[in-house]
Design a protein around this motif. Sequence first.
Motif, PDB file in Angstrom:
ATOM      1  N   UNK A  80       0.820  -1.224   0.000  1.00  0.00           N
ATOM      2  CA  UNK A  80       0.000   0.000   0.000  1.00  0.00           C
ATOM      3  C   UNK A  80       0.846   1.263   0.000  1.00  0.00           C
ATOM      4  N   UNK A  81       1.745   1.362  -0.971  1.00  0.00           N
ATOM      5  CA  UNK A  81       2.565   2.562  -1.125  1.00  0.00           C
ATOM      6  C   UNK A  81       2.550   2.923  -2.594  1.00  0.00           C
ATOM      7  N   UNK A  82       3.178   4.023  -2.934  1.00  0.00           N
ATOM      8  CA  UNK A  82       3.189   4.425  -4.330  1.00  0.00           C
ATOM      9  C   UNK A  82       1.817   4.830  -4.809  1.00  0.00           C
ATOM     10  N   UNK A  83       1.436   4.383  -6.019  1.00  0.00           N
ATOM     11  CA  UNK A  83       0.209   4.895  -6.637  1.00  0.00           C
ATOM     12  C   UNK A  83      -1.044   4.205  -6.136  1.00  0.00           C
ATOM     13  N   UNK A  84      -0.938   3.069  -5.455  1.00  0.00           N
ATOM     14  CA  UNK A  84      -2.145   2.357  -5.018  1.00  0.00           C
ATOM     15  C   UNK A  84      -2.101   2.076  -3.525  1.00  0.00           C
ATOM     16  N   UNK A  85      -2.886   2.846  -2.776  1.00  0.00           N
ATOM     17  CA  UNK A  85      -2.964   2.639  -1.340  1.00  0.00           C
ATOM     18  C   UNK A  85      -4.336   2.120  -0.929  1.00  0.00           C
ATOM     19  N   UNK A 129      -6.337  -0.146 -15.512  1.00  0.00           N
ATOM     20  CA  UNK A 129      -6.249  -1.193 -14.494  1.00  0.00           C
ATOM     21  C   UNK A 129      -4.900  -1.076 -13.805  1.00  0.00           C
ATOM     22  N   UNK A 130      -4.888  -1.197 -12.493  1.00  0.00           N
ATOM     23  CA  UNK A 130      -3.639  -1.209 -11.743  1.00  0.00           C
ATOM     24  C   UNK A 130      -3.195  -2.654 -11.545  1.00  0.00           C
ATOM     25  N   UNK A 131      -1.910  -2.923 -11.789  1.00  0.00           N
ATOM     26  CA  UNK A 131      -1.380  -4.274 -11.640  1.00  0.00           C
ATOM     27  C   UNK A 131      -0.103  -4.252 -10.822  1.00  0.00           C
ATOM     28  N   UNK A 132       0.124  -5.361 -10.114  1.00  0.00           N
ATOM     29  CA  UNK A 132       1.374  -5.583  -9.368  1.00  0.00           C
ATOM     30  C   UNK A 132       1.878  -6.952  -9.800  1.00  0.00           C
ATOM     31  N   UNK A 133       3.007  -6.970 -10.514  1.00  0.00           N
ATOM     32  CA  UNK A 133       3.505  -8.210 -11.108  1.00  0.00           C
ATOM     33  C   UNK A 133       4.991  -8.373 -10.808  1.00  0.00           C
ATOM     34  N   UNK A 134       5.442  -9.604 -10.864  1.00  0.00           N
ATOM     35  CA  UNK A 134       6.856  -9.907 -10.617  1.00  0.00           C
ATOM     36  C   UNK A 134       7.656 -10.001 -11.903  1.00  0.00           C
ATOM     37  N   UNK A 135       6.991  -9.864 -13.050  1.00  0.00           N
ATOM     38  CA  UNK A 135       7.681  -9.932 -14.336  1.00  0.00           C
ATOM     39  C   UNK A 135       6.895  -9.118 -15.357  1.00  0.00           C
ATOM     40  N   UNK A 136       7.505  -8.927 -16.510  1.00  0.00           N
ATOM     41  CA  UNK A 136       6.847  -8.216 -17.593  1.00  0.00           C
ATOM     42  C   UNK A 136       6.044  -9.215 -18.418  1.00  0.00           C
ATOM     43  N   UNK A 137       4.748  -8.965 -18.580  1.00  0.00           N
ATOM     44  CA  UNK A 137       3.896  -9.805 -19.420  1.00  0.00           C
ATOM     45  C   UNK A 137       2.644  -9.023 -19.769  1.00  0.00           C
ATOM     46  N   UNK A 138       1.926  -9.516 -20.784  1.00  0.00           N
ATOM     47  CA  UNK A 138       0.728  -8.816 -21.233  1.00  0.00           C
ATOM     48  C   UNK A 138      -0.417  -8.945 -20.223  1.00  0.00           C
ATOM     49  N   UNK A 156      -1.903  -5.167 -23.229  1.00  0.00           N
ATOM     50  CA  UNK A 156      -0.845  -4.186 -22.969  1.00  0.00           C
ATOM     51  C   UNK A 156       0.055  -4.755 -21.884  1.00  0.00           C
ATOM     52  N   UNK A 157       1.341  -4.660 -22.062  1.00  0.00           N
ATOM     53  CA  UNK A 157       2.283  -5.193 -21.071  1.00  0.00           C
ATOM     54  C   UNK A 157       2.600  -4.155 -20.002  1.00  0.00           C
ATOM     55  N   UNK A 158       2.815  -4.642 -18.783  1.00  0.00           N
ATOM     56  CA  UNK A 158       3.329  -3.759 -17.741  1.00  0.00           C
ATOM     57  C   UNK A 158       4.778  -3.404 -18.041  1.00  0.00           C
ATOM     58  N   UNK A 159       5.261  -2.319 -17.447  1.00  0.00           N
ATOM     59  CA  UNK A 159       6.652  -1.893 -17.638  1.00  0.00           C
ATOM     60  C   UNK A 159       7.440  -1.907 -16.338  1.00  0.00           C
ATOM     61  N   UNK A 160       6.740  -2.093 -15.211  1.00  0.00           N
ATOM     62  CA  UNK A 160       7.387  -2.108 -13.903  1.00  0.00           C
ATOM     63  C   UNK A 160       7.136  -3.442 -13.228  1.00  0.00           C
ATOM     64  N   UNK A 161       8.037  -3.844 -12.341  1.00  0.00           N
ATOM     65  CA  UNK A 161       7.850  -5.065 -11.562  1.00  0.00           C
ATOM     66  C   UNK A 161       7.986  -4.753 -10.082  1.00  0.00           C
ATOM     67  N   UNK A 162       7.341  -5.597  -9.270  1.00  0.00           N
ATOM     68  CA  UNK A 162       7.401  -5.487  -7.806  1.00  0.00           C
ATOM     69  C   UNK A 162       6.938  -4.131  -7.298  1.00  0.00           C
ATOM     70  N   UNK A 163       6.024  -3.525  -8.020  1.00  0.00           N
ATOM     71  CA  UNK A 163       5.372  -2.292  -7.582  1.00  0.00           C
ATOM     72  C   UNK A 163       4.110  -2.088  -8.412  1.00  0.00           C
ATOM     73  N   UNK A 164       3.215  -1.273  -7.895  1.00  0.00           N
ATOM     74  CA  UNK A 164       1.977  -1.023  -8.604  1.00  0.00           C
ATOM     75  C   UNK A 164       2.227  -0.142  -9.821  1.00  0.00           C
ATOM     76  N   UNK A 165       1.517  -0.478 -10.894  1.00  0.00           N
ATOM     77  CA  UNK A 165       1.575   0.309 -12.116  1.00  0.00           C
ATOM     78  C   UNK A 165       0.161   0.399 -12.705  1.00  0.00           C
ATOM     79  N   UNK A 166      -0.186   1.541 -13.230  1.00  0.00           N
ATOM     80  CA  UNK A 166      -1.479   1.709 -13.882  1.00  0.00           C
ATOM     81  C   UNK A 166      -1.315   1.580 -15.393  1.00  0.00           C
ATOM     82  N   UNK A 167      -2.075   0.659 -15.976  1.00  0.00           N
ATOM     83  CA  UNK A 167      -2.024   0.399 -17.411  1.00  0.00           C
ATOM     84  C   UNK A 167      -3.303   0.929 -18.049  1.00  0.00           C
ATOM     85  N   UNK A 168      -3.183   1.563 -19.200  1.00  0.00           N
ATOM     86  CA  UNK A 168      -4.339   2.058 -19.951  1.00  0.00           C
ATOM     87  C   UNK A 168      -4.541   1.208 -21.197  1.00  0.00           C
TER      88      UNK A 168
END
Length: 449
Positions: A80-85, A129-138, A156-168
């Motif tokens: 619960x840090x960064x962009x998604x708390x 959609x907000x995602x938290x992933x351990x690797x890059x994948x669609x 759409x693939x995420x660009x960050x790992x081990x943290x929240x990221x918002x994908x459009x």
Amino acid sequence: MFLLVQTPLLKINQLLKFKNPNIQIMKNYILLLVLSIPLIGFSQNAPIDFETGGQGANWGWNVFENADNPPLEFVSNPDPSGINQSAMVAKFIARDTNAGAAPYAGLESQHGSDIGTFDLTAENALVTIMVYKTKISDVGIKFATPTGGAQMEIKVANTLINQWEQISIDFSGYIGLPETTGLDQIIVFPDFINRTADDIIYFDNITFGETLPNTIALPITLEGGQAPAFSDFNGSSTLVIDNPDPSGANTSATVAQNTVPAGAAFAGVNYPVNNIDITTDKVFSLSVWSALPNIPVLLKLENASGVNTERAAVTTSTNAWETISFDFTDEGQLTYQSVTIFMNFNQTDAADQVYYWDNLVLGEPLGVLENTLVDVSIYPNPTASVLNLQASQQIKSIQLFNLLGQNVLDTPVNSKTSILEVAQFNNGVYLAKVLFDNGATQTLKFIKK
């Protein structure tokens, strides 16, 4: 009734032209039915936030093509840090594709009752959609009609790992195509890839048409990716930048830079926050830096019902960080959902002025000692596994808190030094509250990376 609904509008008009009084009742019924058709059932249940009382957690999600199809879980936010708390998020266990799962393993809502019925339009075609992933994948999403008809998913693939990221994901290219009206199901593919082992994907806050306000919790430290959704007004401009003067009362890495234009007396910045409750703690502190002396700073707390309150403080230093306080002790309203900060409130200047602020805290200021001064150091910072504390006085105990205010560690020390294991904690910003034998306390922040 079904035949009448399916009758083309031209044929219905022809029916209405009959002069036979015996069908007057039927004419009225058909006309009422035709007029009412656009009003039936077209609504979308969103955002999908998985919170109690919100959307998603009480839906009948069906997991498919995922070996034994472990059910979708709704769990506490793992970071619960960064962009998604948010408090709650969805947890999807993607099975190893060598064990029978498909790369496109996913989940789908129930037809109709969950997301509702809607048409794809310009107002809802942009999906986030907000995602938290351990690797890059669609990450893939698509929508279906009651009969299962659907356009192809968009990935759409995420660009960050081990943290929240918002994908459009932009569905605007599908507007007007077949099977984009009367939609009543959402299908999500959280990890569209071949997998050599099970993996866990967290996702949250699916929105349509516009993104959710980035609601964050106090303290506002701007560290570890914490990013308030700044909304400036009256010419104010607020940016998060590297600390231009990391010394004295504020050695933080990042701070807010606020530019107030010439002649603007009420330029400020507002941002939403998680519910602030001043039932117990009623005094806020804020680190500020100004090149000019005696600058009035106004802190305004705003309630969703329109009951707002504000307090002012005045700076005393120039070209250096200082901590100012705002006392709401006599305030009757106890909960607020947004904050507004005015630098140089109700004053005008002949030229643009740049100010800096940081560390909005409810309660004890960060890094400020109570009672007797005690020298204490904390290192390494950031840290991945071990945190060292060394003080000039005997440390009685140490408490660690995350940015939601949750106590994640409470340990006795009874020494001038302490070594804390923090490898098990999620990455993010934490507060270490140090209690000394002489009764003094100090709160320090550190980053777990």
